[in-house]
Design a protein around this motif. Structure first.
Motif, short mmCIF file in Angstrom:
data_model
loop_
_atom_site.label_atom_id
_atom_site.label_comp_id
_atom_site.label_asym_id
_atom_site.label_seq_id
_atom_site.Cartn_x
_atom_site.Cartn_y
_atom_site.Cartn_z
N TRP A 96 84.55 156.28 -10.71
CA TRP A 96 85.69 155.76 -11.16
C TRP A 96 87.14 157.08 -10.52
N ARG A 225 93.03 149.45 -15.91
CA ARG A 225 93.55 149.53 -14.73
C ARG A 225 94.30 150.87 -15.47
N GLU A 227 97.84 152.87 -14.17
CA GLU A 227 99.05 152.69 -13.28
C GLU A 227 99.37 154.42 -12.93
N TRP A 232 97.70 153.06 -19.48
CA TRP A 232 97.40 152.77 -19.18
C TRP A 232 97.20 151.02 -19.44
N TYR A 244 93.39 141.90 -14.97
CA TYR A 244 93.83 143.17 -14.61
C TYR A 244 93.21 144.31 -14.51
N ALA A 245 92.67 144.69 -13.03
CA ALA A 245 91.69 145.66 -12.99
C ALA A 245 91.81 146.35 -11.37
N ASP A 246 91.19 147.23 -11.28
CA ASP A 246 91.82 148.03 -9.63
C ASP A 246 91.05 147.52 -9.16
N HIS A 288 87.69 143.28 -7.22
CA HIS A 288 88.50 143.90 -8.49
C HIS A 288 87.48 143.29 -9.91
N ASN A 406 98.80 141.95 -12.57
CA ASN A 406 98.74 141.57 -13.87
C ASN A 406 99.22 140.82 -14.74
N HIS A 514 99.43 145.92 -6.37
CA HIS A 514 99.33 144.81 -7.96
C HIS A 514 101.04 145.07 -7.68
#
Length: 674
Positions: A96, A225, A227, A232, A244-246, A288, A406, A514
């Motif tokens: 990460w 995720r 921002e 967060w 919602y994720a990277d 993701h 999101n 995103h």
């Protein structure tokens, strides 16, 4: 996606509406436009069903489309499944990177399986009627993290001691705060060694087991995720919320009994068998999430698209017809959505059709993997449920997968745009019968979504968080139906090609980025114009609505010296008149008004509807006989279609109001729905 039960209820309404529409249509004798208009409106060229069938959606102009995502959260995992005990052991690493502008002394990690741990979780204590998720758990599930060690911090296991819980909620364990020994600087990457054990619940809302069938979604410790501003985006697992994720790269090895077939995110790069087990390794970049299904009774169907995407459908015995249909629709959808929203960038697409009894696994999307549903009965009776769920979930590959909004904060950006794309694609494929074709009646899918949209239109804003909805029917109507029908309305008013270009621009320019609602509004503003963007904003954020009505009209013999006749393009204006029209509600959209003379002539005026009331002048060779607002039925969000026309005598047709069966269905649904 709506459940089969909800589809059945919608079909029943549509069927009743269709019969009502058919009886009304039997008395209709349409008056064709055959005289010069008093003022020709700049009407959009909405494509007919035949045109849509012959020509795919036009691609938007080239836009900045990223080739790859910025890999922020990448996983190398191994999962060993015991399908007899419904348990799983997992281990691996998470790399990460802090992509924000602020140093981070804490992480937030989602343990979604804990939503099924006991009746006190946020998920299970939130009873939502009117939407999917009506399961009765007979087997709870949970996840327990046994290792969460940061290599760059001397290998310290930083998982919270004791019983970690969701911040502010001691009864929930789906959103865990992890404190770090030191801050992770902006741009710095860390590697976390993971290990965990999981018990899968009986099948419930996207994950779990039914017999030997296992749908394994949201199954690993998943970092939330972060921002760009350093905040967060973390939240507990709510019943109506998705994810919602990277983006990152996933390298996942799935270990199951040898007789089990596996459908998973990504491409299969390695497979070996030993000691009665099958070990398969799947790899996929630029995604993701990762999910897989495992079952010892899957049948399989494969196909390849013209540009090399490998399609694989896993289905139960007896569903061969549905599997073939789903594969065909995925081929169609990949081409259509790729042209409209940007090329599908992956080499595989896996379809999982769950067996009977496992319907809670159906109607869901993961990167390169969709789950469908529906039995042989739906196609047999002419209902396109299988088609709708397949195309809907495929469209999610763009509005969930590639755009990656999101879904907790703005679920409409995912479900609403997907529903718009679904309805558009099914109309291109099946014309006016995009939802059903039975008893000689064609039913448009937009009529069903219109009913959902109008039922909930005054109950709340579209643009609100998933957790803000207290009723599943409102969630369905406002998150799925209303934004889709709003976009279809803009397409009818301003031009289908322009709105398609706007949504395409949004999808292309925001691939892997995103975006929020402002990006969609900006795309509509640039492609369609300021008025359309303002209407969209009001419809999404301000509960804006509209109802056009013909208040009154009258006509009288014209003065022979009146100069208006030549200006109107009419040689002999024997009559003058006017129609009083009103717009109720705050959604401002221009609309056509048709003025019908007793001699069969039709004049059209374009009313910008900025004012709430207007008088539309008339000059013609015969008295004014009827007035119709929106004769082509472009404003799908018009709340009361019955007041769109007024006629001079009962024996005279209110021209154009009931000129198409699909419109009659929409009218009846409006009357029945709210």
């Amino acid at each position: 996606m709506r459940t089969a039960l909800q589809a059945a209820v919608g079909l029943l309404l549509a069927l009743l509406a269709g019969r009502m529409g058919a009886s009304l249509l039997s008395t209709v004798q349409p008056i064709e436009p055959d005289a010069p208009a008093w003022r020709s409106p700049a009407a959009p060229s909405g494509a007919s069903a035949a045109t849509a069938l012959a020509h795919p959606a036009p691609a938007p102009p080239p836009a900045a489309e990223l080739a790859h995502a910025d890999p922020i959260a990448s996983y190398t995992l191994r999962a060993s499944l015991d399908p007899a005990e419904h348990t799983m052991h997992g281990e691996g690493t998470l790399v990460w990177r802090n992509a924000s502008r602020e140093p981070q002394r804490e992480l937030f990690v989602h343990l979604y399986l804990n939503a099924f741990k006991d009746p006190r979780t946020v998920f299970l204590r939130s009873s939502i009627d009117g939407f999917r998720g009506g399961e009765l758990l007979y087997d709870y599930g949970h996840i327990r993290v046994t290792r969460f060690a940061v290599r760059e911090m001397e290998g310290a296991d930083v998982w919270p001691r004791g019983k970690p819980t969701t911040p502010g909620d001691p009864d929930d364990e789906t959103d865990i705060r992890v404190e770090l020994p030191r801050a992770v600087a902006p741009g710095e990457a860390i590697t976390i060694d993971l290990a965990w054990d999981a018990d899968l619940p009986s099948l419930a809302l996207r994950t779990g087991h039914h017999g030997s069938f296992h749908m394994v979604g949201q199954w690993f410790p998943k970092i939330a995720r972060l921002e760009p501003d350093g905040r967060w985006a973390h939240f507990p697992y709510h019943r109506l919320s998705e994810f919602y994720a990277d983006f990152g790269a996933y390298d996942v090895t799935v270990d199951v009994p040898e007789r089990f077939a596996v459908g998973a995110t990504g491409r299969l790069v390695e497979e070996r068998r030993a000691d009665g087990r099958a070990v398969r390794r799947f790899v996929q970049e630029d995604v993701h999430d990762f999910a897989f299904a495992a079952w010892d009774r899957f049948r399989e169907l494969r196909a390849t698209t013209g540009d090399g995407v490998a399609i694989r459908c896993l289905f139960p015995e007896g569903s061969e017809r549905e599997a073939a249909l789903e594969v065909d629709l995925v081929r169609f959808g990949l081409e259509r959505f790729g042209a409209a929203f940007g090329r599908y960038p992956y080499g595989t697409l896996t379809i999982v059709h769950p067996p009977e009894g496992a319907e809670e696994a159906g109607g869901m999307e993961y990167p390169t993997l969709i789950t469908t549903g529906g039995s042989w009965l739906w196609p047999a009776v002419g209902v396109r449920f299988v088609e709708a769920v397949t195309v809907h979930e495929l469209a999610h590959q763009w509005f969930y997968g590639l755009v990656a909004t999101n879904e907790h904060r703005y679920p409409f950006l995912d479900e609403g745009l997907t529903t718009y794309a679904e309805a558009d694609a099914l109309r291109a494929r099946y014309g006016d019968g995009s939802w059903a074709r039975l008893l000689g009646l064609e039913i448009d899918l937009r009529a069903q979504y219109r009913a959902d949209a109008l039922t909930s239109g005054h109950n709340g804003a579209v643009a609100q968080p998933a957790a803000g909805f207290v009723d599943g029917k409102d969630y369905l109507g406002l998150v799925y139906g209303r934004p889709a029908v709003l976009l279809a309305t803009l397409a009818g008013v301003y031009g289908e090609d322009l709105v398609q270009r706007a949504v395409g621009r949004y999808a292309r320019e925001n691939r892997f980025r995103h975006p929020g609602p402002e990006a969609l509004l900006d795309a509509v503003r640039r492609e369609v114009g300021d008025e359309a963007a303002e209407a969209l904003r009001a419809g999404l954020f301000e509960r804006a609505w509209v109802d056009y009505t013909v208040e009154a009209f009258d006509a009288w013999p014209a003065d022979s010296a009146a100069p208006a006749a030549a200006e109107a393009g009419i040689e002999a204006a024997g009559y003058r008149g006017r129609a009083v029209v009103r717009r109720r509600g705050s959604l401002v959209l221009p609309v056509d008004v048709a003025l019908h003379g007793e001699d069969g002539s039709v004049q059209r005026a374009r009313w910008d509807a900025r004012e709430s009331t207007a008088a539309i002048p008339y000059a013609g060779a015969s008295p004014l006989a009827a007035v119709v607002i929106d004769p082509d039925h472009r404003v799908l969000l018009d709340e009361d279609l019955a007041n769109n026309a007024r006629r001079a005598r009962p024996d005279l047709l209110a021209p154009g109001v009931l000129s198409r069966a699909s419109f009659a269905v929409g009218l009846a649904l409006t009357l029945l729905g709210p």
